[in-house]
Scaffold this active site. Structure first.
Site, PDB file in Angstrom:
ATOM      1  N   HIS A  13       0.863  -1.204   0.000  1.00 37.32           N
ATOM      2  CA  HIS A  13       0.000   0.000   0.000  1.00 37.32           C
ATOM      3  C   HIS A  13       0.889   1.241   0.000  1.00 37.32           C
ATOM      4  O   HIS A  13       1.477   1.588   1.012  1.00 37.32           O
ATOM      5  CB  HIS A  13      -0.900   0.002   1.252  1.00 37.32           C
ATOM      6  N   HIS A  15       1.526   5.404  -1.720  1.00 41.50           N
ATOM      7  CA  HIS A  15       1.144   6.587  -2.512  1.00 41.50           C
ATOM      8  C   HIS A  15       2.408   7.224  -3.070  1.00 41.50           C
ATOM      9  O   HIS A  15       3.272   7.662  -2.295  1.00 41.50           O
ATOM     10  CB  HIS A  15       0.404   7.607  -1.637  1.00 41.50           C
TER      11      HIS A  15
HETATM   12  C1  NCD Z   1      -3.540   9.061   2.159  1.00 39.51           C
HETATM   13  C2  NCD Z   1      -3.057  10.101   1.140  1.00 39.51           C
HETATM   14  O1  NCD Z   1      -2.523  11.142   1.555  1.00 39.51           O
HETATM   15  O2  NCD Z   1      -3.169   9.852  -0.074  1.00 39.51           O
HETATM   16  N1  NCD Z   1      -3.611   9.678   3.459  1.00 39.51           N
HETATM   17  C3  NCD Z   1      -3.608   9.039   4.655  1.00 39.51           C
HETATM   18  O3  NCD Z   1      -3.780   9.708   5.682  1.00 39.51           O
HETATM   19  N2  NCD Z   1      -3.408   7.749   4.759  1.00 39.51           N
HETATM   20  C4  NCD Z   1      -4.843   8.506   1.720  1.00 39.51           C
HETATM   21  C5  NCD Z   1      -5.246   7.252   2.486  1.00 39.51           C
HETATM   22  O4  NCD Z   1      -4.673   6.180   2.295  1.00 39.51           O
HETATM   23  O5  NCD Z   1      -6.156   7.342   3.324  1.00 39.51           O
HETATM   24 ZN    ZN Z   2      -3.320   5.015   1.686  1.00 39.01          ZN
END
Ligand code: NCD
Ligand code: ZN
Length: 347
Positions: A13, A15
């Site tokens: 997981h 980003h």
């Molecule tokens: C994530 C993001 O910034 O994209 N933020 C987070 O607090 N985890 C989005 C997510 O996975 O909820």
């Molecule tokens: Zn996330």
């Protein structure tokens, strides 16, 4: 024990963002890991295979020279996702999951699902084809306290969903509560969960006592100590339903240190080292390899990595800031000591 050699880990997981941020996020992600499940919550979100494929090319172009690290792509589920979208994703062989964000639950989730019933046809098709559903498990009902949103989601949405689609592979992402741990343990083998380093190392006291720490603010929000303990127990138990997903989510320092700070913690400056710290504190370093390098690949039906990395017990200080495109960010546990560090493999 001075060194620990484990199979090269994967992050289930992550980003990475896009544009100028990719040079930084991709090289960090590729340093010690072999693969990452890349989240689709860009603005606008990645809702079809063409968009995900285009994004994948940008990510690959940002890889350090000679790197074999692989991005595994995901699609963003909306009220309008169709069975044909799922077919295209399966045919592409680059999409490994479809992410369900309840509309408004977190960063870039405005286009998320407004009513789970609207997705039943698509979920049915995903179940038939074996396409995993990755879930951000929080209700968005304004009457529900933010600390209860995951547990209420499990009661109201996830339990009935899992009954309705018993063969659907469901990953409850970034679990934060005892209730989530119990749910995952007690449900069928088709249900699994990822756990972040911040939820293993910290609880809401770290976030709020002695001043608000915006760089510890993420969603789902850190919970009380008993939940942190339940997560540590699950991660270090050897139960194959729990595996590594950092949820590393970069936001610039200015966007975090604000009157309305963004949700997300950045952890790929020291991801495996942060997990090693948590496992070491629990006296369970021998359980790190399964959690970090085996169980996720097994769950997704992918081969385990064959290379290894070696961590050495050698205290070091994490950086105070990292670059994010033209901006800077404050990473998780910035400027603090960690006990374990990845060392170069002997050739
Ligand atoms: C994530 C993001 O910034 O994209 N933020 C987070 O607090 N985890 C989005 C997510 O996975 O909820
Ligand atoms: Zn996330």
């Amino acid at each position: 024990m001075d060194t620990l050699t484990i199979t090269r880990p994967d992050d289930w997981h992550l980003h990475l963002r896009n544009g100028a941020a990719l040079d930084n996020t991709v090289s960090d992600a590729a340093r010690n890991f072999a693969r990452a499940m890349v989240m689709p919550n860009l603005a606008p979100p990645l809702v079809n295979t063409d968009q995900a494929s285009n994004y994948r090319e940008q990510i690959l172009a940002a890889r350090p020279q000679g790197s074999a690290w692989q991005p595994l792509m995901t699609l963003y589920l909306t009220d309008n996702t169709t069975a044909q979208d799922v077919d295209a994703a399966v045919d592409s062989s680059i999409i490994y999951g479809i992410k369900y964000y309840p509309a408004g639950a977190t960063t870039n989730s405005a286009s998320g699902v407004t009513d789970i019933k609207k997705t039943y046809k698509v979920l049915e098709h995903m179940q038939t084809l074996g396409m995993p559903l990755q879930i951000h498990g929080e209700v968005t009902d304004p009457n529900i306290d933010i600390f209860d949103r995951e547990a209420v989601f499990i009661d109201r949405l996830l339990t009935p969903l899992a009954k309705r689609f018993p063969e659907l592979k469901i990953i409850l992402e970034h679990v934060t509560t005892q209730e989530a741990v119990t749910f995952v343990i007690e449900s069928s083998p088709s249900i699994a969960a990822t756990i972040t380093p911040q939820h293993l190392l910290f609880n809401r006291n770290h976030l709020l006592v002695g001043g608000i720490r915006p760089h510890l603010y993420c969603l789902p929000v850190l919970k009380r100590d008993i939940h942190q303990q339940a997560l540590i127990k699950a991660a270090t138990s050897g139960n194959t339903k729990f595996f590594l997903g950092t949820d590393s989510a970069p936001h610039s320092q200015t966007n975090k240190e604000s009157a309305c700070g963004c949700a997300g913690c950045y952890s790929h400056h020291a991801a495996i080292e942060l997990y090693a710290e948590a496992f070491d504190q629990a006296d369970a370093l021998n359980m790190l390899e399964g959690f970090a390098s085996h169980f996720g690949a097994d769950y997704y039906g992918l081969p385990r990595n064959t290379e290894t990395i070696t961590l050495s017990q050698k205290a070091w200080q994490t950086p105070n800031i990292c670059q994010l495109g033209g901006e800077v960010l404050t990473p998780l546990h910035a400027g603090q000591q960690l006990r374990w560090q990845v060392i170069e493999e002997e050739q």
